[in-house]
Design a protein around this motif. Structure first.
Motif, PDB file in Angstrom:
ATOM      1  N   THR A  26      65.919  56.017  78.345  1.00 49.91           N
ATOM      2  CA  THR A  26      65.572  56.826  79.516  1.00 49.91           C
ATOM      3  C   THR A  26      64.265  56.356  80.147  1.00 49.91           C
ATOM      4  N   GLU A  27      63.255  56.098  79.315  1.00 52.65           N
ATOM      5  CA  GLU A  27      61.971  55.632  79.820  1.00 52.65           C
ATOM      6  C   GLU A  27      62.088  54.224  80.392  1.00 52.65           C
ATOM      7  N   ILE A  29      64.693  52.896  81.808  1.00 59.78           N
ATOM      8  CA  ILE A  29      65.339  53.023  83.113  1.00 59.78           C
ATOM      9  C   ILE A  29      64.313  53.381  84.178  1.00 59.78           C
ATOM     10  N   ARG A  30      63.439  54.317  83.864  1.00 60.49           N
ATOM     11  CA  ARG A  30      62.421  54.740  84.828  1.00 60.49           C
ATOM     12  C   ARG A  30      61.493  53.583  85.197  1.00 60.49           C
ATOM     13  N   ARG A  33      63.525  50.767  87.180  1.00 57.63           N
ATOM     14  CA  ARG A  33      63.984  51.143  88.516  1.00 57.63           C
ATOM     15  C   ARG A  33      62.907  50.885  89.589  1.00 57.63           C
ATOM     16  N   ASN A  39      69.946  50.210  94.575  1.00 53.39           N
ATOM     17  CA  ASN A  39      70.048  51.537  93.971  1.00 53.39           C
ATOM     18  C   ASN A  39      71.130  51.509  92.894  1.00 53.39           C
ATOM     19  N   TYR A  40      70.717  51.386  91.648  1.00 51.83           N
ATOM     20  CA  TYR A  40      71.670  51.287  90.540  1.00 51.83           C
ATOM     21  C   TYR A  40      71.671  52.588  89.739  1.00 51.83           C
ATOM     22  N   SER A  41      72.846  52.978  89.284  1.00 57.10           N
ATOM     23  CA  SER A  41      72.974  54.222  88.524  1.00 57.10           C
ATOM     24  C   SER A  41      72.403  54.064  87.123  1.00 57.10           C
ATOM     25  N   ASP A  42      72.088  55.194  86.499  1.00 54.64           N
ATOM     26  CA  ASP A  42      71.612  55.162  85.113  1.00 54.64           C
ATOM     27  C   ASP A  42      72.660  54.532  84.201  1.00 54.64           C
ATOM     28  N   ALA A  43      73.923  54.860  84.461  1.00 56.04           N
ATOM     29  CA  ALA A  43      75.007  54.344  83.612  1.00 56.04           C
ATOM     30  C   ALA A  43      75.085  52.823  83.699  1.00 56.04           C
ATOM     31  N   LEU A  45      72.613  50.751  84.451  1.00 54.10           N
ATOM     32  CA  LEU A  45      71.460  50.171  83.776  1.00 54.10           C
ATOM     33  C   LEU A  45      71.623  50.237  82.255  1.00 54.10           C
ATOM     34  N   ARG A  46      72.087  51.373  81.735  1.00 51.28           N
ATOM     35  CA  ARG A  46      72.307  51.493  80.283  1.00 51.28           C
ATOM     36  C   ARG A  46      73.336  50.465  79.807  1.00 51.28           C
TER      37      ARG A  46
END
Length: 323
Positions: A26-27, A29-30, A33, A39-43, A45-46
């Motif tokens: 989570t961190e 990703i922040r 970004r 603009n990429y989704s969290d999913a 990036l994970r």
């Protein structure tokens, strides 16, 4: 520019080199970004974090048996065994240039680790035999692929009352022992792990099995997976002892480790965090043809079997006494 290419550019500056300081998804990703175009989704990036961490060639690595990501780097130079380093014509001493102090430190670490492996083997009922002669300065480089640093002997029934299994095997003309050829390394890296593994495999072809021991923990999940896949095909066991370089430096001198009193040895063993990444596959018989091909290369092969023969004659295994 694709997302993966962007991540390859920005991750090395964000990720910590120390696995103990790994950044959770989570961190990460922040932080990522803020430096990406698009603009990429969290999913998404994970997904890329996960896929890239399984690639030993990428900069991102996932913590083994934990959460978080860190920067994959070769933390120490590619090292050969203690004997190879001692012989100034072998190993990779060019990594250190003319820095004699650095070379001495590396040598001492490897010697300490070899002493730790010997004591750990003895504590766990395994009988070690050290190969030294094949790694002298005048020895050919090909010996790195022929001989292990240690031969570990597992006696069946050793310590049992009357050594009944040993006696039964002798009666049936069956060897009551298993020989495992062990290679010792300090730290696994993406640049050297295949060479480490296949040297362990090559030097164990005549034995019942092969082992690859690392002093440091294997933090990289991709490396762990790679070792397990290689083990499935080739059978070499992989074990880490969980020691950091700082802990190695804090250990007493090798001679003290080898001659420590029982309480001191117990304290030393408590420092270890043994992680069996992959168990060695056991072959039922020695490869005598492969053994005959190398036994004239060093007198220590004959010393090994003289020692085994002596144990068989006296009806119980005994530690090998080095000359």
């Amino acid at each position: 520019m694709s997302l993966r290419n962007q991540l390859n550019d920005v991750l090395p500056d964000i990720l910590p080199a120390n696995p103990k300081e790994a950044i959770k998804g989570t961190e990460l990703i922040r932080l990522v970004r803020m430096r990406l175009d698009g603009n990429y989704s969290d999913a998404s990036l994970r997904y890329h974090f996960s896929i890239m961490s399984c690639d030993p060639g990428s900069s991102i690595a996932k913590v083994e048996k934990g959460q978080g990501y860190y920067r994959r780097t070769a933390e120490v130079p590619a090292l050969a065994s203690a004997q190879e380093l001692i012989s100034m014509t072998q190993g990779r001493l060019d990594d250190f240039g003319s820095d004699q102090e650095a070379m001495d430190l590396v040598l001492l670490r490897v010697k300490k680790f070899r002493a730790i492996v010997k004591r750990w083997s003895e504590v766990n009922g395994r009988y070690p035999f050290v190969f030294r002669d094949p790694f002298q300065a005048s020895s050919p480089m090909g010996n790195l692929w022929k001989f292990p640093e240690l031969m570990l002997v597992d006696w069946e029934g050793a310590g049992e009352e009357g050594n009944s299994v040993l006696q039964l095997k002798q009666t049936l003309n069956l060897p009551p022992f298993r020989l495992y050829a062990a290679r010792l390394r300090i730290h696994p890296t993406i640049h050297t792990f295949r060479e480490d593994f296949f040297q362990a495999l090559s030097s164990s072809v005549w034995a019942n099995g092969g082992e690859l021991f690392y002093a440091c923990a294997i933090e990289d999940e991709a490396l762990t997976d790679a070792f397990r896949k290689l083990n499935e095909v080739f059978g070499v066991g992989v074990t880490s002892f969980g020691l950091s370089l700082e802990q190695l430096d804090d250990l007493p001198r090798p001679a003290h480790i080898l001659n420590a009193h029982p309480r001191e040895t117990e304290a030393l063993m408590e420092r270890l965090e043994i992680n069996r990444v992959a168990a060695a596959h056991t072959r039922p018989h020695l490869d005598w043809a492969a053994l005959d091909a190398i036994r004239n290369d060093t007198e220590e092969i004959n010393q090994l079997f003289d020692w085994l023969t002596t144990s068989l004659k006296q009806g119980e295994p005994s530690p090998h006494i080095e000359n």
